[in-house]
Design an enzyme around this catalytic site. Structure first.
Site, short mmCIF file in Angstrom:
data_model
loop_
_atom_site.label_atom_id
_atom_site.label_comp_id
_atom_site.label_asym_id
_atom_site.label_seq_id
_atom_site.Cartn_x
_atom_site.Cartn_y
_atom_site.Cartn_z
N TYR A 244 0.83 -1.22 0.00
CA TYR A 244 0.00 0.00 0.00
C TYR A 244 0.86 1.26 0.00
O TYR A 244 0.44 2.30 -0.50
CB TYR A 244 -0.92 0.03 1.23
CG TYR A 244 -1.94 -1.08 1.20
CD1 TYR A 244 -1.56 -2.38 1.50
CD2 TYR A 244 -3.25 -0.82 0.84
CE1 TYR A 244 -2.48 -3.41 1.45
CE2 TYR A 244 -4.17 -1.85 0.80
CZ TYR A 244 -3.78 -3.14 1.11
OH TYR A 244 -4.69 -4.15 1.04
N LYS B 297 4.06 -15.23 3.74
CA LYS B 297 4.29 -16.05 2.54
C LYS B 297 5.80 -16.21 2.40
O LYS B 297 6.42 -15.84 1.39
CB LYS B 297 3.65 -15.32 1.34
CG LYS B 297 3.64 -16.11 0.04
CD LYS B 297 2.62 -17.23 0.02
CE LYS B 297 2.72 -18.02 -1.27
NZ LYS B 297 2.07 -19.31 -1.21
N ASP C 290 -1.89 -18.70 2.07
CA ASP C 290 -2.84 -19.53 1.31
C ASP C 290 -3.48 -20.59 2.21
O ASP C 290 -4.68 -20.83 2.18
CB ASP C 290 -2.17 -20.16 0.07
CG ASP C 290 -0.73 -20.60 0.31
OD1 ASP C 290 -0.19 -20.29 1.39
OD2 ASP C 290 -0.15 -21.25 -0.57
N ASP D 261 -5.86 -7.52 4.87
CA ASP D 261 -7.01 -6.95 4.18
C ASP D 261 -7.91 -8.07 3.66
O ASP D 261 -9.14 -8.08 3.86
CB ASP D 261 -6.47 -6.10 3.01
CG ASP D 261 -7.53 -5.21 2.40
OD1 ASP D 261 -8.68 -5.25 2.86
OD2 ASP D 261 -7.21 -4.46 1.46
N ASP E 254 -11.67 -9.76 5.53
CA ASP E 254 -12.95 -9.77 4.81
C ASP E 254 -13.50 -11.19 4.72
O ASP E 254 -14.69 -11.43 4.89
CB ASP E 254 -12.80 -9.19 3.39
CG ASP E 254 -13.21 -7.73 3.33
OD1 ASP E 254 -13.08 -7.05 4.38
OD2 ASP E 254 -13.65 -7.26 2.27
#
Ligand code: NAD
Length: 354
Positions: A140, A187, A219, A243, A247
């Site tokens: 970001y 990751k 994942d 993020d 959700d």
């Protein structure tokens, strides 16, 4: 308590009214002095001043003890990626300016809403997760560029050790007051920034021998969250992974309309529902105000250490749900027509229980 209220755009305007009313009522009931200021941000601010975060709003924010925010966003920018001035720039800037590096999202299902989720009740029952999403680093804020005449694009994923340390420490401390389990999501099999993340969390774990630490690839975490959400206690992760995972986890709580979040740093706390401005339902009076109301509970708890007052707010929401009242987004097929409430009816129902 000096509170800045920033309703923002779309349903932000509709739900924040009730967050503010609940806060006022709590302050009055418990005799806490409170003052409110109002600020603009997002599309409304662009329309009024050309700037998604006007200096005046930022100044008020810096002088407040806590901020109650709604949501930003407008359909016209979603369909125009080339727009240079955008509502979300306001939100990214205020997070950076206030040093809000940790985003806390408690994910806990009210028992009455077990049927509202698309996940099976037996998988969900008892799930209680606290996410720590890093908020001021990662892709970001890394360098963004277009090369090759605009045909190649890149966003730099960048983390520094101190950024990982400060959020990891907050997550370890929170785990200590809960079930003493921390899952760090990265990751590290592919990304160098994730390898730094993992190393840093491993080092910090030595200072918290009482906490059981697990490292998980993002994942796998995405899969495990839906398969067996009960296995998680505190989860700490970077900005982008957080993020997406939070959700996804909103389905564990039944709806986006139920989830509150707190962004904290070293001073001012920033409290908001996790949902956006929801153009599809804005102006219809049907948005669920409970996430805004639950954001107030988080504010009372985290910024003011008023645990009893926070519990009163959560209990009021619980009572309304137990009586069978729902907004449309959390209604199940069994909900009676006369128990489906509008935004204002739901807001007033919660107020009546405080
Ligand atoms: P959204 O969260 O606004 O809506 C997603 C879906 O959930 C929609 O169907 C919406 O109707 C429903 N929903 C969300 N909140 C609800 C509530 N309180 N009650 C009932 N239903 C609710 O996400 P989106 O549709 O992807 O984005 C819409 C706009 O919001 C975009 O402009 C986006 O940029 C912005 N956005 C802002 C924030 C923020 O301000 N923090 C976060 C996400 C998206």
């Amino acid at each position: 308590m000096k509170i800045l209220v920033i309703p923002g755009d779309g349903i932000g305007q509709e739900v924040t009214i009730y967050g503010k009313k609940v806060l006022s009522k709590i302050a009055q009931k418990f005799g806490h002095p409170i003052s409110f200021e109002e600020g603009i941000m997002g599309h409304v601010a662009i329309e009024a001043t050309g700037n998604p975060l006007p200096d005046e709003t930022l100044e008020k924010a810096k002088k407040s003890d806590a901020i109650l925010f709604g949501a930003i966003g407008h359909a016209k920018y979603d369909n125009d990626p080339s727009a240079k001035v955008r509502p979300e720039q306001g939100l990214l800037k205020i997070r950076k300016e206030l040093g809000l590096y940790a985003n806390l999202r408690p994910i806990k299902l009210f028992d009455e809403l077990l049927e509202a989720s698309s996940i099976k009740p037996e998988v969900l029952r008892g799930a209680d997760i606290l996410f720590f999403r890093e908020l001021t680093g990662d892709v970001y804020f890394g360098k963004k560029e277009r090369t090759d005449g605009g045909n190649t694009a890149s966003d730099l994923m960048v983390y520094s050790k101190y950024e990982v340390e400060r959020i990891a420490e907050k997550a370890f401390l929170a785990a200590r007051n809960r079930r003493k389990k921390l899952c760090s999501v990265d990751k590290a099999n592919v990304l160098e920034s994730s390898r730094l993340w993992r190393e840093t969390v491993q080092e910090m774990a030595k200072k918290f021998p009482d906490i059981e630490v697990e490292h998980m690839f993002v994942d796998n975490a995405a899969m495990q969250l839906i398969k067996d959400p009960k296995k998680f206690d505190v989860i700490v992760t970077g900005n982008l992974f957080g993020d997406i995972l939070t959700d996804e986890a909103s389905q564990i709580a039944g709806s986006m309309g139920m989830l509150a979040s707190a962004s904290i740093g070293d001073k001012v706390g920033f409290y908001e529902p996790i949902h956006g401005s929801a153009h599809d339902i804005a102006g219809k009076g049907i948005a669920n105000p409970l996430a805004s109301i639950l954001s107030v509970a988080l504010m009372l708890d985290i910024s003011f250490n008023l645990k009893n007052e926070a519990a009163v707010v959560i209990n009021a929401v619980d009572k309304v749900l137990k009586e069978g009242y729902r907004t449309r987004d959390i209604a199940s097929e069994a909900t009676l027509i006369n128990k489906i409430l509008t935004t204002s009816e739901m807001g007033e129902a919660v107020l009546s229980k405080i």
